[in-house]
Design an enzyme around this catalytic site. Structure first.
Site, mmCIF file in Angstrom:
data_model
loop_
_atom_site.group_PDB
_atom_site.id
_atom_site.type_symbol
_atom_site.label_atom_id
_atom_site.label_comp_id
_atom_site.label_asym_id
_atom_site.label_seq_id
_atom_site.Cartn_x
_atom_site.Cartn_y
_atom_site.Cartn_z
ATOM 1 N N CYS A 30 3.507 16.415 -16.745
ATOM 2 C CA CYS A 30 4.959 16.468 -16.634
ATOM 3 C C CYS A 30 5.503 15.107 -16.215
ATOM 4 O O CYS A 30 4.780 14.292 -15.640
ATOM 5 C CB CYS A 30 5.374 17.499 -15.606
ATOM 6 S SG CYS A 30 4.897 19.152 -16.113
ATOM 7 N N TYR A 169 -2.228 26.733 -24.675
ATOM 8 C CA TYR A 169 -2.295 26.370 -23.254
ATOM 9 C C TYR A 169 -2.524 27.599 -22.380
ATOM 10 O O TYR A 169 -1.712 28.523 -22.372
ATOM 11 C CB TYR A 169 -0.981 25.673 -22.885
ATOM 12 C CG TYR A 169 -0.741 25.365 -21.424
ATOM 13 C CD1 TYR A 169 -1.750 24.836 -20.613
ATOM 14 C CD2 TYR A 169 0.516 25.563 -20.861
ATOM 15 C CE1 TYR A 169 -1.504 24.534 -19.281
ATOM 16 C CE2 TYR A 169 0.777 25.254 -19.527
ATOM 17 C CZ TYR A 169 -0.243 24.747 -18.742
ATOM 18 O OH TYR A 169 0.006 24.444 -17.419
ATOM 19 N N HIS A 173 -1.995 28.762 -14.143
ATOM 20 C CA HIS A 173 -1.283 30.037 -13.926
ATOM 21 C C HIS A 173 0.123 29.968 -14.506
ATOM 22 O O HIS A 173 0.992 30.720 -14.094
ATOM 23 C CB HIS A 173 -1.170 30.382 -12.426
ATOM 24 C CG HIS A 173 -2.485 30.603 -11.768
ATOM 25 N ND1 HIS A 173 -2.643 30.594 -10.420
ATOM 26 C CD2 HIS A 173 -3.708 30.857 -12.283
ATOM 27 C CE1 HIS A 173 -3.923 30.791 -10.122
ATOM 28 N NE2 HIS A 173 -4.574 30.959 -11.240
ATOM 29 N N ASP A 265 -5.834 21.372 -9.529
ATOM 30 C CA ASP A 265 -6.038 20.430 -10.629
ATOM 31 C C ASP A 265 -5.594 19.029 -10.199
ATOM 32 O O ASP A 265 -6.266 18.040 -10.470
ATOM 33 C CB ASP A 265 -5.248 20.905 -11.853
ATOM 34 C CG ASP A 265 -5.521 20.060 -13.086
ATOM 35 O OD1 ASP A 265 -6.604 19.456 -13.177
ATOM 36 O OD2 ASP A 265 -4.640 20.000 -13.969
#
Lengths: 700, 700
Positions: A30, A169, A173, A265
Site C-alpha cells: 500500500c 489474493y 485476513h 507480515d
C-alpha cells in the site's frame, strides 16, 4: 568481483507467459496514493522499476463497489473508468523495462463500504473487521457466482490497463478468498465450507477463471499467507498452510507467500529484529510446487538473498519495505555498490502513512512519495549553483541528511556536531531497547559523507555564534534539535506540573544520556503518546527498574496503532510487570509519589515512586540560531543563508527531520517560486466543463 | 393562519452589503465531501437553498498548505486552482436565490499537514491537537504577517468564487484566531499575547483586512465560540466571552456565535436533550452589538425560533443538523406544514461521516449526501410505474421508510407489523435511557403514512408465508430485522462462549422487551463496541441495577468517538458507579460469575454476577423471506418482487436501515442498469491528456 558473486540474482525468470529480467520482485504494498493520487503512484512505482525491480506490483485493488476501502487510498478497478489511472502506472513501469503486477482484491468484511454504502460480504454472517456498525452478510450461491464474475471482469480490465501479472489474493485476513480459506471466518455447510478442499474451492475457481480470462498473456500469481502465527488457533504452515499449497501446487503461475496478519507480515525491527524472519514458515513451498516462488522478510542483505536462491527457498527476492527505503537496491547490488544500500530500519512509518490515508513516507528515503509532486529522485539531485561552501551545525538526522545531499550537490560541506559521535537523536534512541536498527539512519549518511572529499565532519565541536562567525562560511544550516521539557507541559496540561523538589525529575534526554533513576519505582508519564514513552518503559524495565507507566491515553503508545505495534507494546509491558495506569494525567508529585488524576472523573490517586520521567513535549533548541539571526538582521554579520532545520524548526518524527534536512538541501540556491510550485503540485478532482458549472443538481 | 404566525421568520435581513431573503441561516458545517467531492458538495448545498435557507455556508476552508486537514475532506482554497470547485457550489446556491457563505480557516495545530508536510503553526510551541508526532511552531512576527496575507488572499479568491459572505473563524478550538484568543493556547509575551486586547488583536486584524479586501461587496462574518463550557478553566460567556464581543462589537457584519469545543456545540440528544441549549450562553450578544446575530442549538421548533427572534436573542435561526435532517425546514414552516418537518434526532451520524472522511449521512434524511451521486431529492420521488400494490412486512426503520416512499410514489401500500406499535428497533431503543429523541424516526414516518389514503398499517400482524400468499400482493418487501445473538459469538470470538446453564443469559432484545436481570450484579459484555453496550449500562444502572461493563475495547463504546460522545459516556458510567472492565474478553460464565480474559495477556479473572447481557452480533431474521423465496424459486407462488431490506439484509445502524428502505423504494420498478449507474457515479481525479500518460516521472 562483487558483481559476479551476485550474478545469480540477475538471471531472468519465467512466470507463466511473461519473463522477469531478474529476481528482484516488489510485492504488492500500500502507498496511501492509489486511486486518490494516481500520478504520484505511477511515478513512485516507476522509480522502483528504474532502480532494478524486475516486477513492480501495485497494491490491493478494489474490484467492485462492495469492496470499498474508503477512506483508505487503495487502488480501484470497479469499472472501465479506472483503467486510465492504472495505465499511467503500467506505462511508466514498462518504460523502465519491468513487469507490472496488480493485486485484485475483494476485501469481504474488511471493507466497510463507507463510501458506497453497499452491503459487506463474507463467507458467513460476521461483524465488520473494523470497529464499524456493520455486519457482513453470508454470501449465498448467487453472491459467490457474482463475485467470481466481478473478479473475472476485473482481470480483463487489468489486462486492458497493461498489467503483466494478475493476482488472486488470500492474505492478511483482508480478502474474501482468505476468509473462505480460514475455518475461523468460514462456517459454511455447503461445498464452500467444512473440509479444506471445500474452503479452497473459491480460490481454485478464481485462479482458474483468471487464467482462462487473461492467462494467455498475463501470469496469474497467487498471494497466500501460509501461517497466521497464532499456533494451533490459526492456520499453520506445517498443517493446513502446506495442504493448501499441495492442493493448488502448479495451478498458479507464481506463489507469493507470506504470513498473516499484516502486523506479522510487516513486523517492525522493534519486535522482530531478524531479517528473513519469514523463511521458516515459507521454505516448504518450493518443495511442493514447480512454479516460481517469491517471499519477503525485510530482506536487505545481498548475501542472505543469494543464499535463499541458492538453497532453493525462493526464485524471487520479494520486498516491500526494503524497496521503499531503497528503490535502487537491485541496481546497487548489480553494480557492486553494496555499502551504498539504504537499508530499511523496520520502523513502519510507511505503514503508518497508508493507515492515515496520506502518501507513503519513509524514514530512510525522504524522496519516497515525493517523486511526482516534487520531482524528487532518490539517487539524483541537482548540482550546486553559485555558492561554494555550507556549514551544517548538528549531526542528527536532519543535519546528516542535509550535509549528505549538499555534498552530493558539490558544495564544500562542513558538519559540526557537539557530541562525540554523529547521529543525534538517532544515535541515542538507537541505544534504547528494541530500536537498534534505527542507527542505520545515521550509518548510511555517515558512510556516504566519509567517502566524499568535499565533506568534513567535526565531532565534539559545539559552536557558539562567535565560533560560527570565525569559520567564515556564508551558508549556515542549524540543526540543533529539540530537548524534552522538564516541566510537564504537554498535550494534557498547558501549565507546569507541580512537582516537589525532593522528587527526582528526569526527561527522556536524561535517560538517553544514561542517567539512572533513583531507587524506588520509576514513574514514566507519557503525555506524548507516540512511541517513546513505551520504549523507555521497556528499556528501564530491561535495566532492572521497577516501572510504572502512566498516560492520559486509554492505551500505551496509542500512535503506534498506525505502525501495527500497539498491542505488542502493551502486551510486552504487562508481561514484564510494568504497572500501566492508562487514562491518567499526572497532576503533581510529592514525597508520597506521583499524583494521578483520572481523565474522565478527575479522581486522584497517589503512586509511590522514586523518580518521575516526563515524556510530554519538546523545546526547540534555537539559541544559536536566534543569536545568529539577531546579528544578521542587525547587519553585524552577513550570512547569505541562515536556515533552521529538523526538530529545531518543527519537532516531529525522525522521518520528518530527515525529510526537512533533505528539502533544505534541495531548495538551497533554488528560486523560492519554483520550490513553492512543487510544494503545491497536486492531484485534483475532474470538474464538469465550464458551461455545466452552474448546472442544478439532478432531481428525480 | 400558521403561515402568518411565522411571517417574522421570513423577513429579509441585511448583512453588511448583502441581504438574506429570510432568517434561516445554514451555518458552516462539515460534510466529508469538500475538495474531495466538490460536485456532491455543490448539489447538497443547493438542496438547502432550494428548501428555503437564505444563507447556505460551506465548511471550514483551508486557506494554505500549512493548514492541511488531510485525510479529512474539508473545503480547500489554497490557490486559484481551487476556485472552480467552489464556484460549482456558489452558482448552485445562487440559482436557488440564496446567499453563499465561506468559512475561511487556518487550523493552526489542529492541522497536522500530513499531506503537505508543512510545519504546523500556533501562537506558542505546542503539540498537535491530534495524537500525531508533530509539534506546532510558535509563530514569529513574520509568520503572523504571512498568515494575515494568506487570509487576505483567500478572501479575495472567495469573492472570485462567488461567495457573498466571508467568515473569520474563531471556534471549536480549531483555528488560529481561536488559539490566539484563548490563554490556554497563547502564552506569548508580545502584543499578540497577554491581555485580552492583545489576544484579540489578530482577530481584529483579520476582520479589518477581510473587510478592506472584499467588504464592499461581501459581508464579513465572525464565528466565535463565546464559552468553552469548562467553567473557570476556560473562556466563559459571562467573562471574557462577553468582553471579546464588546471589543469587536460592530466590526464584523454578522456575529455567528456558539460554544466550544465541537462536542459541546454539536451535543447529542443523549447528553443534551433540550433544543435551544446554547441560548443561555449567547443571549447577551445582541445586547452588545448592533450587527445581526445568528446562533444554533439543534433548533427544530418553529415556536422556539419565533420566540428567539421576538425576544431579540437572534436575528437569524442558525442550523447545521436540523438543516441536514430537513433541508426543506424553512419552506415547510412558510407553507404551514409544521407536522411534516423531519426533526433532527441529535444522533451525530452526520458528524461521524465527516470524522470518517466519507460523505455526510443522516439517520432521518436518507437522501443526505446522495443528491449528486444518485440524484436523490429529499422531497421528490418518481411516481409509480406499472405495479399497483406493495406489501411491507415489518415496521422498523427500513420498513417504515420503504412504505412511506412507496406510498409517496403512489402505490397501494400495506404495512404489516408483528408488534403492538410501529417503529421496530427505533421504538424499543428509544425506550432506553438517553435515546428518547430517536423515536422521531418512527414518528415522522408514521404520521406521514397516516395522512395517505393509499397506505394501510396493521399492527400485531405477524405474517407467515401462508398469510403473505393469502394477501395476494405481488410485491413483497421483507423488513423483519435482526436479533442479538445469545451465544456470545462476535468480533472477539467466532465460537460460542461457554456459559453455565445456571447463569441467566440475556440479550439486548430481552432488555429492550423489559425483561429484568436476576438479582446480583449484571455483567454487560460489549463485543459490539458501537453504542448499545454503553447505553444499556446507563439504562440498567438507572433502573437500579448494579452494573459491570466488560469489553475487549480499551474504552467504552469506542465507535462513539466519531459521534463526539465517547468521553461523556465513559465519564457518566464511572460517575454512576458502573464497574468498567476494558480490554477484556468474556470467555465463560459459571456459578462464580463471568470469566474475563485480558486481550493482551490472556490473564483470567472471575467477576461475581447474577446475569450476563451479551452485546455481540446480530442474526438476520430471514425465516419468512427464505420460506417465500424457496416457494417462489420453486414456482409454487409467483411474486413479482421479493426483497429483503434493512437489518434483515445487512445489520447496521438505524441510518443504514432507513437508507436501505429508501433505496428499495426508489429502485422499485426501476431498470437495474440505471440504478447501477447511479450507484457508480463518482468524482475522479483529473488525469493528464492521453499523450502524456506514458510520461516518465520528472527527475531533478
Amino acid at each position: 568481483m562483487l558483481k559476479d558473486k551476485y550474478s545469480i540474482l540477475f538471471e531472468p525468470v519465467k512466470i507463466g507467459p511473461v519473463t522477469a529480467r531478474n529476481r528482484f520482485y516488489q510485492v504488492p504494498h500500500c502507498t496511501g496514493m492509489g486511486h486518490v493520487r494516481p500520478q504520484a503512484e505511477a511515478a513512485m512505482r516507476a522509480i522502483k522499476a528504474e532502480g532494478g525491480w524486475a516486477v513492480v506490483s501495485n497494491q490491493e485493488t478494489e474490484i467492485h463497489p462492495s469492496s470499498d476501502m474508503s477512506p483508505y487510498a487503495e487502488s480501484r478497478l470497479w469499472d472501465a473508468r479506472d483503467i486510465p489511472a492504472l495505465r499511467l502506472m503500467t506505462n511508466a513501469i514498462h518504460a523502465k523495462g519491468s513487469l507490472a503486477a496488480i493485486e485484485l482484491a475483494h476485501n469481504g468484511n474488511h471493507a466497510t463500504n463507507l463510501y458506497t454504502r453497499a452491503p459487506s460480504l463474507a463467507p458467513s454472517d460476521i461483524a465488520a473487521d473494523y470497529i464499524a456498525p456493520k455486519q457482513a452478510r453470508a454470501m449465498d450461491k448467487a453472491d459467490i457466482r457474482e463475485f467470481r464474475c466481478w473478479h473475472r471482469m476485473a482481470a480483463r480490465r487489468a489486462r486492458e490497463a497493461g498489467f503483466d501479472i494478475v493476482y488472486v489474493y488470500a492474505g492478511h485476513h483482508m480478502s474474501l478468498p482468505h476468509h473462505f480459506l480460514l475455518p475461523s471466518t468460514n462456517d459454511r455447510m455447503d461445498e464452500y465450507g467444512g473440509s479444506l478442499e471445500n474452503r479452497v474451492r473459491l480460490t481454485r475457481e478464481l485462479i482458474e477463471e483468471t487464467k482462462e480470462e487473461v492467462g494467455d498473456t498475463c501470469a496469474v500469481a497467487f498471494r497466500f499467507a501460509v501461517d497466521e502465527m497464532a499456533g494451533a488457533d490459526g492456520m499453520q504452515a506445517a498443517e493446513e498452510g502446506r495442504a493448501v499449497v499441495e492442493l493448488l501446487a502448479d495451478l498458479p503461475d507464481l506463489w507469493d507467500v507470506n504470513v498473516s496478519d499484516w502486523s506479522n507480515d510487516s513486523a517492525t525491527t522493534r519486535f522482530q529484529p531478524e531479517d528473513g524472519y519469514q523463511t521458516p514458515y515459507i521454505e516448504f513451498v518450493k518443495q511442493v510446487t514447480k512454479k516460481p516462488v517469491v517471499a519477503v522478510g525485510r530482506l536487505t542483505s545481498p548475501d542472505m538473498m543469494l543464499s535463499m536462491v541458492k538453497r532453493g527457498i525462493v526464485d524471487f527476492i520479494g520486498a516491500a519495505r526494503p524497496s521503499i527505503a531503497d528503490p535502487f537496491l537491485p541496481q546497487k547490488i548489480q553494480e557492486g555498490r553494496i555499502d551504498e544500500i539504504r537499508e530499511c530500519i523496520g520502523c513502519n512509518i510507511c505503514v503508518a502513512s497508508d493507515n492515515l490515508s496520506v502518501p507513503i513516507r519513509c524514514t530512510q528515503n525522504p524522496t519516497m512519495g515525493e517523486e511526482w509532486r516534487r520531482g524528487w529522485h532518490p539517487e539524483k539531485i541537482e548540482p550546486k549553483g553559485r555558492q561554494e561552501d555550507a556549514l551544517i551545525i548538528g549531526a542528527g538526522p536532519a543535519g546528516l541528511e542535509c550535509a549528505m545531499q549538499l555534498a552530493k550537490r558539490g558544495y564544500n560541506v562542513t558538519l559540526a556536531e557537539a557530541g562525540k559521535a554523529p547521529g543525534g537523536r538517532v544515535l541515542s534512541e538507537a541505544g534504547l531497547y528494541g530500536l537498534r536498527a534505527w542507527k542505520r539512519v545515521a550509518d548510511h549518511r555517515v558512510y556516504d559523507l566519509q567517502q566524499r572529499a568535499n565533506a568534513r565532519m567535526f565531532m565534539q565541536s559545539g559552536l557558539d555564534a562567535e565560533a560560527v562567525i570565525e569559520l567564515n562560511i556564508p551558508n549556515v544550516f542549524v540543526a540543533t534539535g529539540a530537548r524534552w521539557r522538564r516541566d510537564g507541559v504537554g498535550r494534557s496540561s498547558r501549565q507546569p506540573i507541580d512537582i516537589d523538589k525532593d522528587m527526582q525529575v528526569l526527561t527522556p534526554d536524561d535517560i538517553l544520556a544514561g542517567i539512572v533513576p533513583a531507587t524506588g519505582p520509576v514513574l514514566i508519564y507519557d503525555d506524548d503518546q507516540i512511541y517513546l514513552g513505551g520504549v523507555l518503559a521497556e528499556h528501564l524495565n530491561e535495566l532492572g527498574h521497577d516501572v510504572i507507566l502512566a498516560t492520559p491515553a486509554s492505551v500505551v503508545s496509542p500512535w503506534t496503532e498506525h505502525t501495527l505495534e500497539q498491542s505488542r507494546i502493551q502486551k510486552s509491558l504487562i508481561n514484564r510487570g510494568v504497572l500501566l495506569k492508562t487514562s491518567q494525567k499526572l497532576t503533581g508529585a510529592n514525597k508520597a509519589g506521583g499524583v494521578l488524576s483520572c481523565v474522565f472523573t478527575e479522581q486522584e490517586q497517589t503512586l509511590n515512586c522514586g523518580a518521575v520521567v516526563l515524556v510530554t513535549e519538546r523545546i526547540r533548541q534555537t539559541a544559536l540560531y536566534d543569536d545568529l539571526k539577531a546579528r544578521n538582521d542587525a547587519g553585524k554579520i552577513n550570512l547569505t543563508t541562515l536556515k533552521l532545520i529538523g526538530d529545531a524548526a518543527t519537532p516531529g518524527l525522525i522521518a520528518d527531520a530527515v525529510f526537512n534536512g533533505h528539502m533544505a538541501a534541495r531548495h538551497f540556491e533554488k528560486d523560492p517560486m519554483i520550490a513553492d510550485q512543487e510544494f503545491f503540485r497536486r492531484e485534483m478532482v475532474e470538474l464538469p466543463a465550464e458551461d455545466m458549472a452552474g448546472m442544478n443538481p439532478k432531481t428525480a
